[in-house]
Design a protein around this motif. Structure first.
Motif, PDB file in Angstrom:
ATOM      1  N   ILE A 287      37.353 117.760  46.383  1.00 61.77           N
ATOM      2  CA  ILE A 287      36.577 118.218  47.330  1.00 61.77           C
ATOM      3  C   ILE A 287      36.043 116.656  47.824  1.00 61.77           C
ATOM      4  N   PRO A 288      36.068 116.780  49.264  1.00 65.06           N
ATOM      5  CA  PRO A 288      35.557 115.635  49.819  1.00 65.06           C
ATOM      6  C   PRO A 288      33.729 115.519  49.671  1.00 65.06           C
ATOM      7  N   ILE A 289      33.266 114.531  49.004  1.00 63.26           N
ATOM      8  CA  ILE A 289      31.899 114.506  48.762  1.00 63.26           C
ATOM      9  C   ILE A 289      31.018 114.996  49.755  1.00 63.26           C
ATOM     10  N   GLN A 290      31.207 114.405  51.112  1.00 66.97           N
ATOM     11  CA  GLN A 290      30.361 114.679  52.386  1.00 66.97           C
ATOM     12  C   GLN A 290      30.427 116.170  52.765  1.00 66.97           C
ATOM     13  N   LYS A 291      31.422 117.165  52.239  1.00 67.80           N
ATOM     14  CA  LYS A 291      31.530 118.581  52.413  1.00 67.80           C
ATOM     15  C   LYS A 291      30.726 119.393  51.708  1.00 67.80           C
ATOM     16  N   ILE A 292      30.099 118.851  50.534  1.00 72.33           N
ATOM     17  CA  ILE A 292      29.311 119.419  49.529  1.00 72.33           C
ATOM     18  C   ILE A 292      27.678 119.537  49.851  1.00 72.33           C
TER      19      ILE A 292
ATOM     20  N   ARG B 127      26.299 113.539  38.010  1.00 72.65           N
ATOM     21  CA  ARG B 127      27.642 113.312  38.100  1.00 72.65           C
ATOM     22  C   ARG B 127      27.987 113.247  39.685  1.00 72.65           C
ATOM     23  N   PHE B 128      27.532 114.103  40.556  1.00 66.62           N
ATOM     24  CA  PHE B 128      27.570 113.804  42.003  1.00 66.62           C
ATOM     25  C   PHE B 128      27.052 112.558  42.422  1.00 66.62           C
ATOM     26  N   GLU B 129      25.685 112.303  42.271  1.00 69.67           N
ATOM     27  CA  GLU B 129      25.005 111.159  42.533  1.00 69.67           C
ATOM     28  C   GLU B 129      25.840 109.791  41.970  1.00 69.67           C
ATOM     29  N   ALA B 130      26.084 109.817  40.810  1.00 71.96           N
ATOM     30  CA  ALA B 130      27.073 108.961  40.150  1.00 71.96           C
ATOM     31  C   ALA B 130      28.349 108.512  41.202  1.00 71.96           C
ATOM     32  N   CYS B 131      29.135 109.527  41.470  1.00 70.83           N
ATOM     33  CA  CYS B 131      30.148 109.529  42.221  1.00 70.83           C
ATOM     34  C   CYS B 131      29.940 108.962  43.519  1.00 70.83           C
ATOM     35  N   SER B 132      28.799 109.448  44.315  1.00 64.49           N
ATOM     36  CA  SER B 132      28.526 109.145  45.473  1.00 64.49           C
ATOM     37  C   SER B 132      28.207 107.387  45.672  1.00 64.49           C
ATOM     38  N   ARG B 133      27.461 107.005  44.510  1.00 63.36           N
ATOM     39  CA  ARG B 133      26.821 105.604  44.487  1.00 63.36           C
ATOM     40  C   ARG B 133      28.171 104.824  44.230  1.00 63.36           C
TER      41      ARG B 133
ATOM     42  N   GLY C 252      30.985 105.242  45.601  1.00 66.05           N
ATOM     43  CA  GLY C 252      31.796 105.254  46.973  1.00 66.05           C
ATOM     44  C   GLY C 252      32.864 106.143  46.764  1.00 66.05           C
ATOM     45  N   HIS C 253      33.028 107.090  46.015  1.00 68.45           N
ATOM     46  CA  HIS C 253      33.889 107.893  45.815  1.00 68.45           C
ATOM     47  C   HIS C 253      34.067 108.842  47.082  1.00 68.45           C
ATOM     48  N   GLU C 254      35.240 109.251  47.623  1.00 72.05           N
ATOM     49  CA  GLU C 254      35.095 110.055  48.871  1.00 72.05           C
ATOM     50  C   GLU C 254      35.500 111.468  48.379  1.00 72.05           C
TER      51      GLU C 254
END
Length: 87
Positions: free
Chosen positions: A7-12, A58-64, A66-68
């Motif tokens: 799922i795109p991170i920005q859609k969660i 995990r969400f924060e780590a992936c966001s930092r 730069g995972h889309e």
């Protein structure tokens, strides 16, 4: 029944504030860079919208990093279930 999908991170949406442990986020960033995300985060799909209530580190780590996209265990639910999570 849940399904695994990217799922795109920005859609969660993350409607509840969670305090993250910076050391845990940093350790997860190192692990995810080396091995990828081993355990998907759990999200609710309600009327085509995605809501995350767990997996905040995990969400924060992936966001930092730069995972889309992020691998998610997606469970479809009615709005009434979402309301229970928000109560």
């Amino acid at each position: 029944m849940a399904r695994i999908e990217n799922i795109p991170i920005q859609k969660i949406r993350r409607p509840l504030f969670r305090q993250n442990d910076p050391a845990k986020v940093a350790a997860l960033m190192t692990s995810i860079e080396a091995e990828g995300l081993r355990e998907p985060i759990d999200v609710l799909e309600v009327e085509g919208e995605y809501y995350g209530f767990s997996g905040c580190h995990r969400f924060e780590a992936c966001s930092r990093l730069g995972h889309e996209m992020i691998r998610c265990n997606v469970r479809r639910a009615p709005r009434s279930v979402l309301q229970m999570h928000l109560a």
